[in-house]
Design a protein around this motif. Structure first.
Motif, PDB file in Angstrom:
ATOM      1  N   ARG A   1       0.831  -1.191   0.000  1.00 42.73           N
ATOM      2  CA  ARG A   1       0.000   0.000   0.000  1.00 42.73           C
ATOM      3  C   ARG A   1       0.874   1.254   0.000  1.00 42.73           C
ATOM      4  NH1 ARG A   1      -1.610  -4.315   1.943  1.00 42.73           N
ATOM      5  NH2 ARG A   1      -3.790  -4.993   2.053  1.00 42.73           N
TER       6      ARG A   1
ATOM      7  N   ASP B   1       1.437   3.510   2.068  1.00 40.09           N
ATOM      8  CA  ASP B   1       2.197   3.818   3.282  1.00 40.09           C
ATOM      9  C   ASP B   1       3.291   2.791   3.569  1.00 40.09           C
ATOM     10  OD1 ASP B   1       0.637   1.674   3.986  1.00 40.09           O
ATOM     11  OD2 ASP B   1      -0.108   2.547   5.864  1.00 40.09           O
TER      12      ASP B   1
ATOM     13  N   SER C   1       2.081  -9.503   7.825  1.00 44.62           N
ATOM     14  CA  SER C   1       2.061  -8.127   7.320  1.00 44.62           C
ATOM     15  C   SER C   1       3.157  -7.338   8.029  1.00 44.62           C
ATOM     16  CB  SER C   1       0.693  -7.477   7.551  1.00 44.62           C
ATOM     17  OG  SER C   1       0.391  -7.412   8.931  1.00 44.62           O
ATOM     18  N   GLY C   2       3.505  -6.200   7.435  1.00 41.26           N
ATOM     19  CA  GLY C   2       4.547  -5.368   8.016  1.00 41.26           C
ATOM     20  C   GLY C   2       4.779  -4.142   7.155  1.00 41.26           C
ATOM     21  N   LYS C   3       5.991  -3.617   7.200  1.00 45.70           N
ATOM     22  CA  LYS C   3       6.313  -2.407   6.457  1.00 45.70           C
ATOM     23  C   LYS C   3       7.544  -2.644   5.579  1.00 45.70           C
ATOM     24  CE  LYS C   3       3.455   0.805   8.208  1.00 45.70           C
ATOM     25  NZ  LYS C   3       2.627   1.738   7.428  1.00 45.70           N
TER      26      LYS C   3
ATOM     27  N   THR D   1       2.804  -0.489   3.855  1.00 47.42           N
ATOM     28  CA  THR D   1       2.285  -1.703   4.485  1.00 47.42           C
ATOM     29  C   THR D   1       2.228  -2.829   3.459  1.00 47.42           C
ATOM     30  OG1 THR D   1       0.943  -0.445   6.050  1.00 47.42           O
ATOM     31  CG2 THR D   1       0.346  -2.741   5.702  1.00 47.42           C
TER      32      THR D   1
ATOM     33  N   TYR E   1       1.314  -6.970   2.723  1.00 47.26           N
ATOM     34  CA  TYR E   1       0.562  -8.157   3.159  1.00 47.26           C
ATOM     35  C   TYR E   1       1.067  -9.344   2.358  1.00 47.26           C
ATOM     36  CZ  TYR E   1      -3.167 -11.631   3.102  1.00 47.26           C
ATOM     37  OH  TYR E   1      -3.872 -12.808   3.146  1.00 47.26           O
TER      38      TYR E   1
END
Length: 230
Positions: free
Chosen positions: A203, A205, A219-221, A207, A209
Motif C-alpha cells: 500500500r 504507506d 504483514s509489516g512495512k 504496508t 501483506y
C-alpha cells in the motif's frame, strides 16, 4: 427414442463430471477463456442428443479435449505471468484520486455513464463517496470508498507485487518497491524465497501483506521510493 434417452443421460453425467474437474465458478466470475470453453462444451454436447445418427463419441471427444485445454491454460496461468495476462488481462483502475480515468474507460469500451450506473447498482449512490474503482479481470467492479468525515485517514489502494511465487515487475515499478527490500522482509519472517508466496501486495504507506502456503498470513512495512504515489 430410447437411444436419444440413453445418450442424454450419458452426456449429462459427462458434462457434469467435466465441469467439476474444471472447477467452474459462477458465470459472472469466469475469465473470458473459461466462458468461451464452457459455451462451446454446452454446444458440442448437444449434437449427439439432437441427432440420433451422430455417434456418441462425436460429443465425448470434443468435451474432453476442451476440458484438457481449460485445465492446461489454468495450469500455465499459475506458472506464467505472461500467460495469465494473455488469457485474463489485467485489472483496470477506472476511478482514482483524480476522478474518472477516461483512457482506462476507452480500453474497456465503457462510457462514464456505464461506470456510474454500475457503481450505483452496487449500492453507492454518490460517486463523490468513492476513492477508487477497479474493473477486475472477470468484469466485476471493486469499489473502495472514502473514509467517513469523522476520520482523516488516507485511503490506501493495495497493489499486488507477488502472485503464485512470481514477482509482478510492472507493479513493482509502479509502487517503487525494490525486490531487495521485499526479500529482506520475507527473510525476516522465515520465508526463504518469493516462490513460497501465494500472494503479496503493498500500500501507499509501505504496508505489505503476504499470504504463504500452509502458514498464517503476515504483514509489516517495507520502504517505498520517495515521490512514488498511486
Amino acid at each position: 427414442m430410447l437411444v436419444v434417452f440413453i445418450k442424454s443421460i450419458i452426456i449429462f453425467f459427462l458434462v457434469f463430471i467435466t465441469v467439476r474437474i474444471m472447477g467452474k465458478r459462477e458465470l459472472g466470475q469466469m475469465q473470458p477463456h473459461e466462458l468461451v470453453i464452457t459455451l462451446i462444451i454446452a454446444e458440442v454436447a448437444c449434437l449427439p442428443m439432437n441427432d440420433p445418427s451422430i455417434p456418441l463419441y462425436f460429443g465425448i471427444i470434443p468435451v474432453f479435449t476442451l476440458a484438457f485445454l481449460e485445465i492446461s491454460i489454468a495450469f500455465l496461468s499459475k506458472k506464467s505471468v505472461f500467460v495469465r495476462k494473455l488469457t485474463a488481462g489485467d485489472s483496470v483502475l477506472v476511478f482514482d484520486k483524480n476522478g474518472i480515468n477516461s483512457e482506462s474507460l476507452s480500453k474497456l469500451n465503457m462510457s462514464a455513464s456505464d461506470l456510474i450506473e454500475s457503481i450505483s447498482g452496487m449500492g453507492t449512490a454518490d460517486i463523490m463517496d468513492v476513492a477508487y474503482v477497479i474493473v477486475e479481470t472477470n468484469g466485476k467492479l471493486c469499489i473502495i470508498k472514502k473514509p467517513s468525515q469523522n476520520t482523516q485517514s488516507e485511503v490506501l489502494l493495495p497493489i499486488s507485487i507477488i502472485e503464485n511465487g512470481k514477482y509482478n515487475d510492472v507493479n513493482l515499478l509502479k509502487t517503487g518497491v525494490e525486490k531487495v527490500n521485499i526479500s529482506n522482509f520475507l527473510s525476516s519472517n522465515n520465508i526463504n524465497s518469493e516462490k513460497q508466496v501465494l500472494y503479496a501486495d503493498v500500500r501507499q504507506d509501505g504496508t505489505i501483506y503476504v499470504a504463504v502456503a500452509n502458514r498464517s498470513d503476515i504483514s509489516g512495512k517495507v520502504q517505498i521510493k520517495e515521490g512514488v504515489s498511486w
